[in-house]
Scaffold this active site. Structure first.
Site, PDB file in Angstrom:
ATOM      1  N   LYS A  16       0.853  -1.176  -0.046  1.00  0.00           N
ATOM      2  CA  LYS A  16      -0.162   0.011  -0.225  1.00  0.00           C
ATOM      3  C   LYS A  16       0.883   1.360   0.001  1.00  0.00           C
ATOM      4  CE  LYS A  16      -4.369  -2.219   2.025  1.00  0.00           C
ATOM      5  NZ  LYS A  16      -5.262  -2.183   3.216  1.00  0.00           N
ATOM      6  N   TYR A  74     -12.616  -1.857  -3.789  1.00  0.00           N
ATOM      7  CA  TYR A  74     -13.023  -1.949  -2.320  1.00  0.00           C
ATOM      8  C   TYR A  74     -14.551  -1.744  -2.359  1.00  0.00           C
ATOM      9  CZ  TYR A  74      -8.348  -2.145  -0.229  1.00  0.00           C
ATOM     10  OH  TYR A  74      -7.184  -2.367   0.305  1.00  0.00           O
ATOM     11  N   GLU A 105      -9.747  -9.719  -7.837  1.00  0.00           N
ATOM     12  CA  GLU A 105      -8.879  -8.758  -7.659  1.00  0.00           C
ATOM     13  C   GLU A 105      -7.713  -8.899  -8.657  1.00  0.00           C
ATOM     14  OE1 GLU A 105      -7.871  -9.367  -3.471  1.00  0.00           O
ATOM     15  OE2 GLU A 105      -9.843  -8.364  -2.719  1.00  0.00           O
ATOM     16  N   ASN A 144      -1.902   0.266   6.886  1.00  0.00           N
ATOM     17  CA  ASN A 144      -1.592  -1.199   7.401  1.00  0.00           C
ATOM     18  C   ASN A 144      -0.473  -1.901   6.304  1.00  0.00           C
ATOM     19  OD1 ASN A 144      -3.505  -1.749   5.583  1.00  0.00           O
ATOM     20  ND2 ASN A 144      -4.574  -2.954   6.878  1.00  0.00           N
ATOM     21  N   HIS A 200      -2.158  -5.297   1.582  1.00  0.00           N
ATOM     22  CA  HIS A 200      -3.585  -6.021   1.174  1.00  0.00           C
ATOM     23  C   HIS A 200      -3.328  -7.512   0.789  1.00  0.00           C
ATOM     24  CE1 HIS A 200      -7.600  -6.841  -0.644  1.00  0.00           C
ATOM     25  NE2 HIS A 200      -6.917  -7.592  -1.378  1.00  0.00           N
TER      26      HIS A 200
HETATM   27  P1  IDP Z   1      -7.958  -6.715   5.423  1.00  0.00           P
HETATM   28  O1  IDP Z   1      -7.255  -5.603   4.525  1.00  0.00           O
HETATM   29  O2  IDP Z   1      -7.216  -6.966   6.656  1.00  0.00           O
HETATM   30  O3  IDP Z   1      -8.775  -7.823   4.725  1.00  0.00           O
HETATM   31  P2  IDP Z   1     -10.624  -5.474   5.599  1.00  0.00           P
HETATM   32  O4  IDP Z   1     -11.696  -5.656   6.800  1.00  0.00           O
HETATM   33  O5  IDP Z   1     -11.114  -5.949   4.328  1.00  0.00           O
HETATM   34  O6  IDP Z   1      -9.235  -5.851   6.047  1.00  0.00           O
HETATM   35  O7  IDP Z   1     -10.552  -3.830   5.323  1.00  0.00           O
HETATM   36  C1  IDP Z   1      -9.960  -3.535   3.993  1.00  0.00           C
HETATM   37  C2  IDP Z   1      -8.912  -2.355   4.392  1.00  0.00           C
HETATM   38  O8  IDP Z   1      -9.600  -1.112   5.040  1.00  0.00           O
HETATM   39  C3  IDP Z   1      -8.166  -2.503   5.671  1.00  0.00           C
HETATM   40  O9  IDP Z   1      -6.949  -3.321   5.216  1.00  0.00           O
HETATM   41  C4  IDP Z   1      -7.692  -0.978   6.039  1.00  0.00           C
HETATM   42  O10 IDP Z   1      -6.837  -0.370   5.179  1.00  0.00           O
HETATM   43  C5  IDP Z   1      -9.036  -0.399   5.982  1.00  0.00           C
HETATM   44  N1  IDP Z   1      -9.814  -0.556   7.402  1.00  0.00           N
HETATM   45  C6  IDP Z   1     -10.369  -1.644   7.774  1.00  0.00           C
HETATM   46  N2  IDP Z   1     -11.137  -1.005   8.727  1.00  0.00           N
HETATM   47  C7  IDP Z   1     -10.559   0.194   9.094  1.00  0.00           C
HETATM   48  C8  IDP Z   1     -11.344   1.068  10.022  1.00  0.00           C
HETATM   49  O11 IDP Z   1     -11.763   0.823  11.104  1.00  0.00           O
HETATM   50  N3  IDP Z   1     -10.865   2.500   9.909  1.00  0.00           N
HETATM   51  C9  IDP Z   1     -10.191   2.680   8.810  1.00  0.00           C
HETATM   52  N4  IDP Z   1      -9.676   1.767   7.922  1.00  0.00           N
HETATM   53  C10 IDP Z   1      -9.885   0.640   7.955  1.00  0.00           C
HETATM   54 MG    MG Z   2     -10.293  -7.647   3.238  1.00  0.00          MG
END
Ligand code: IDP
Ligand code: MG
Length: 139
Positions: free
Chosen positions: A11, A51, A128, A114, A117
């Site tokens: 990312k 997304y 994807e 984070n 992905h």
């Molecule tokens: P993942 O990437 O671990 O699969 P997902 O729940 O699919 O997690 O969420 C997609 C992305 O959305 C996350 O990797 C993160 O960058 C962002 N995200 C998820 N939850 C939050 C939140 O509570 N606040 C801000 N960004 C979030």
């Molecule tokens: Mg996810």
């Protein structure tokens, strides 16, 4: 376990901090074959489409803004059990809860920023991957 393919993104936070190479090294050290890879910058429409499952979530706008904030590196990875293997190597979504040997533990900041992905199922991996790579780019 069967050989499987998954889709990964390094990312914009990690690319911007100069950690793309370190993360690619972690990917190779953990036995993944990089089938294809490129650096790209998502448009708002591309990030929204990628997304789309999260479009009703409160963090959607923040997520799209983050994912378009700078270039990222997109990869197709192959390994036995690649989908869960890559998610294990990334660590949990919230980087503050991720272990020191994970991508998110090392290079992520919080639940939004984070570093990486990974697809969560074969169907999402297929969607994807084709979102970013056409058939000629898959080696
Ligand atoms: P993942 O990437 O671990 O699969 P997902 O729940 O699919 O997690 O969420 C997609 C992305 O959305 C996350 O990797 C993160 O960058 C962002 N995200 C998820 N939850 C939050 C939140 O509570 N606040 C801000 N960004 C979030
Ligand atoms: Mg996810």
């Amino acid at each position: 376990m069967a050989v499987e393919q998954t889709f990964a993104i390094i990312k914009p936070d990690a690319v911007g901090a100069g950690n793309a190479g370190n993360i690619i090294q972690m990917i190779e050290d953990n036995g993944f074959n990089i089938v294809c890879m490129k650096k790209t910058r998502l448009t708002t429409a591309q990030a929204q489409g990628f997304y789309h499952v999260h479009s009703e979530r409160p963090f959607f706008g923040e997520l799209v803004e983050f994912m378009t904030s700078g270039p990222c590196v997109v990869l197709m990875l192959e390994a036995e059990g690649a989908i869960s293997k890559w998610r294990d190597l990334m660590g949990p979504t919230d980087a503050t809860k991720a272990g020191p040997d994970t991508v998110r533990g090392r290079y992520g900041t919080d639940i939004g920023r984070n570093a990486s992905h990974g697809s969560d199922a074969p169907e999402t991996a297929a969607f994807e991957t084709q979102y970013f790579f056409n058939c000629f780019e898959r080696l």
